[in-house]
Design a protein around this motif. Structure first.
Motif, short mmCIF file in Angstrom:
data_model
loop_
_atom_site.label_atom_id
_atom_site.label_comp_id
_atom_site.label_asym_id
_atom_site.label_seq_id
_atom_site.Cartn_x
_atom_site.Cartn_y
_atom_site.Cartn_z
N SER A 108 0.82 -1.21 0.00
CA SER A 108 0.00 0.00 0.00
C SER A 108 0.86 1.26 0.00
CB SER A 108 -0.93 0.01 1.22
OG SER A 108 -1.93 -0.98 1.09
N MET A 109 1.94 1.24 0.76
CA MET A 109 2.84 2.39 0.77
C MET A 109 3.38 2.67 -0.63
SD MET A 109 4.94 1.74 4.33
CE MET A 109 6.10 3.10 4.06
N VAL A 110 3.85 1.62 -1.30
CA VAL A 110 4.43 1.79 -2.64
C VAL A 110 3.36 2.23 -3.64
CG1 VAL A 110 5.53 0.59 -4.56
CG2 VAL A 110 6.33 0.20 -2.22
N SER A 111 2.16 1.69 -3.50
CA SER A 111 1.08 2.02 -4.42
C SER A 111 0.65 3.49 -4.29
CB SER A 111 -0.13 1.11 -4.15
OG SER A 111 -1.25 1.49 -4.92
N HIS A 112 0.53 3.97 -3.06
CA HIS A 112 -0.01 5.32 -2.84
C HIS A 112 1.05 6.41 -2.88
CE1 HIS A 112 -4.14 4.22 -1.88
NE2 HIS A 112 -3.69 3.25 -1.10
N ALA A 113 2.29 6.08 -2.56
CA ALA A 113 3.32 7.11 -2.38
C ALA A 113 3.44 8.09 -3.55
CB ALA A 113 4.67 6.46 -2.09
N PRO A 114 3.46 7.62 -4.80
CA PRO A 114 3.65 8.58 -5.91
C PRO A 114 2.44 9.50 -6.14
CG PRO A 114 4.21 6.32 -6.56
CD PRO A 114 3.46 6.23 -5.27
N LYS B 12 10.33 18.91 8.71
CA LYS B 12 11.77 19.11 8.51
C LYS B 12 12.23 18.66 7.13
CE LYS B 12 12.71 18.42 13.44
NZ LYS B 12 13.38 17.56 14.45
N GLU B 13 11.42 17.83 6.48
CA GLU B 13 11.71 17.37 5.13
C GLU B 13 10.47 17.56 4.27
OE1 GLU B 13 14.30 15.86 3.58
OE2 GLU B 13 15.66 15.17 5.16
N LYS B 14 10.67 17.81 2.98
CA LYS B 14 9.56 17.90 2.04
C LYS B 14 9.18 16.50 1.58
CE LYS B 14 8.20 20.02 -2.34
NZ LYS B 14 8.65 20.87 -3.49
N TYR B 15 7.88 16.25 1.48
CA TYR B 15 7.44 14.93 1.04
C TYR B 15 7.84 14.70 -0.41
CZ TYR B 15 4.61 10.98 -0.34
OH TYR B 15 4.21 9.76 -0.82
N ASP B 16 8.42 13.54 -0.67
CA ASP B 16 8.87 13.16 -2.01
C ASP B 16 8.47 11.70 -2.24
OD1 ASP B 16 10.37 12.23 -4.22
OD2 ASP B 16 11.97 13.69 -3.86
N GLY B 17 7.39 11.48 -2.97
CA GLY B 17 6.87 10.13 -3.18
C GLY B 17 7.88 9.18 -3.82
N PRO B 18 8.51 9.58 -4.95
CA PRO B 18 9.51 8.69 -5.56
C PRO B 18 10.66 8.34 -4.62
CG PRO B 18 8.81 10.33 -7.15
CD PRO B 18 8.21 10.73 -5.83
N LEU B 19 11.09 9.32 -3.81
CA LEU B 19 12.16 9.05 -2.84
C LEU B 19 11.69 8.03 -1.81
CD1 LEU B 19 14.94 9.61 -1.60
CD2 LEU B 19 13.89 11.54 -0.36
N LEU B 20 10.45 8.16 -1.36
CA LEU B 20 9.91 7.21 -0.39
C LEU B 20 9.90 5.80 -0.97
CD1 LEU B 20 8.56 6.42 2.24
CD2 LEU B 20 6.39 7.29 1.34
N VAL B 21 9.47 5.67 -2.21
CA VAL B 21 9.47 4.35 -2.86
C VAL B 21 10.89 3.82 -2.97
CG1 VAL B 21 8.95 3.11 -4.99
CG2 VAL B 21 7.32 4.79 -4.11
N GLU B 22 11.82 4.69 -3.30
CA GLU B 22 13.23 4.28 -3.41
C GLU B 22 13.74 3.74 -2.07
OE1 GLU B 22 17.46 6.60 -3.93
OE2 GLU B 22 15.81 7.21 -5.25
N LYS B 23 13.38 4.41 -0.99
CA LYS B 23 13.82 3.96 0.33
C LYS B 23 13.20 2.61 0.68
CE LYS B 23 14.82 8.49 2.37
NZ LYS B 23 16.25 8.18 2.69
N ILE B 24 11.93 2.40 0.32
CA ILE B 24 11.29 1.11 0.57
C ILE B 24 11.98 0.02 -0.24
CG2 ILE B 24 9.16 -0.23 0.30
CD1 ILE B 24 7.64 2.43 0.77
N ASN B 25 12.25 0.33 -1.50
CA ASN B 25 12.87 -0.67 -2.38
C ASN B 25 14.28 -1.06 -1.95
OD1 ASN B 25 10.59 -0.72 -3.96
ND2 ASN B 25 11.42 0.57 -5.58
N SER B 26 14.90 -0.22 -1.12
CA SER B 26 16.27 -0.51 -0.68
C SER B 26 16.33 -1.73 0.24
CB SER B 26 16.87 0.71 0.03
OG SER B 26 16.28 0.91 1.32
N PHE B 27 15.18 -2.11 0.82
CA PHE B 27 15.20 -3.25 1.74
C PHE B 27 14.05 -4.24 1.53
CE2 PHE B 27 12.50 -0.13 3.88
CZ PHE B 27 11.43 -0.91 4.32
N SER B 28 13.06 -3.88 0.74
CA SER B 28 11.83 -4.68 0.72
C SER B 28 12.03 -6.10 0.17
CB SER B 28 10.73 -3.97 -0.07
OG SER B 28 11.15 -3.64 -1.37
N ASP B 29 12.86 -6.26 -0.85
CA ASP B 29 13.10 -7.62 -1.36
C ASP B 29 13.68 -8.53 -0.28
OD1 ASP B 29 12.13 -7.28 -3.90
OD2 ASP B 29 14.08 -6.94 -4.85
N ILE B 30 14.66 -8.00 0.45
CA ILE B 30 15.31 -8.78 1.51
C ILE B 30 14.31 -9.09 2.62
CG2 ILE B 30 17.13 -8.74 3.27
CD1 ILE B 30 18.68 -6.83 1.43
#
Length: 236
Positions: A39-45, A118-136
């Motif tokens: 759901s996070m990956v689907s909605h983030a962008p 403190k940070e601006k919301y960035d959907g693609p960046l959020l997905v990138e951060k999820i993808n950094s660990f989600s497969d593992i």
């Protein structure tokens, strides 16, 4: 983009059988995490405007639930299991935690920074951060289930010992969560194929739906189910 990940197959057996229950319950919990990540990956962008903060609340609830679950495994559940299964029986699972928990913590830091302005919301960046660990992480969630196979537990535990172990785990789990986030999340990230999960008593299910969900009600719109456990109709 790795997501959407398929849900794990449920282990064989009877949910009401105490020797079958640990693997079945664990798989159901892991599927809730997968639902949350998907759901996070689907909605983030697509999230923008006044939807950002509710989405951040939802995402933090997902991340906190995963982290809380693995922390309890390492500090309580696995050590208790290893008293009978043998020292090191769950060592591989703990080692796998080290492969994704640091990235999970980094993701939480980003979400909290967005929540606090403190940070601006960035959907693609959020997905990138999820993808950094989600497969593992998803691989780990699948690998962990066979450790709790019914025959392994039946060989060394009594039914009462397993009931006591589960009661101890649940007591600790409920003592360390925010009922306003974790309980609603567990409902909206459920799986219609396992309607008995989460295994809340009926009064707590009602309290979750009508009370604990109220504080962050807009956040739960990002779950694949509504607060009645009904799948949402996909839009767009």
């Amino acid at each position: 983009m790795p997501a959407p990940y398929p849900l794990l197959d449920m282990p064989p057996g009877d949910f009401k059988n105490m020797f079958d229950y640990p693997a079945i319950n664990m798989a159901a919990a892991h599927n809730a995490f997968i639902q949350g990540i998907n759901s996070m990956v689907s909605h983030a962008p697509k999230v923008e405007g006044n939807k950002v903060q509710p989405f951040i609340i939802f995402s933090l609830a997902v991340v906190d639930s995963v982290h809380h679950h693995h922390d309890l495994e390492e500090t309580f559940y696995f050590p208790e299991l290893e008293k009978k299964l043998g020292k090191g029986a769950l060592a591989a699972s703990v080692e796998q935690h080290h492969g994704f928990v640091p990235q999970l913590i980094e993701l939480k830091g980003y979400l909290e920074a967005v929540k606090e302005g403190k940070e601006k919301y960035d959907g693609p960046l959020l997905v990138e951060k999820i993808n950094s660990f989600s497969d593992i992480m998803i691989h780990h969630l699948s690998d962990e289930i066979p450790n709790l196979e019914s025959g392994k537990l039946r060989a060394v535990f009594t039914e009462k010992e397993l009931k006591d172990l589960d009661s101890g785990f649940m007591k600790l789990a409920l003592a360390k969560i925010d009922f306003n986030t974790t309980l609603p999340l567990s409902v909206v990230c459920g799986n219609p194929a396992t309607p008995w999960f989460p295994p809340f008593p009926t009064p707590l299910k009602w309290a979750t739906r009508y009370w604990f969900s109220r504080k962050y009600r807009a956040a739960w719109e990002f779950g694949p189910l509504d607060l009645y456990g009904t799948p949402r109709v996909a839009s767009g």
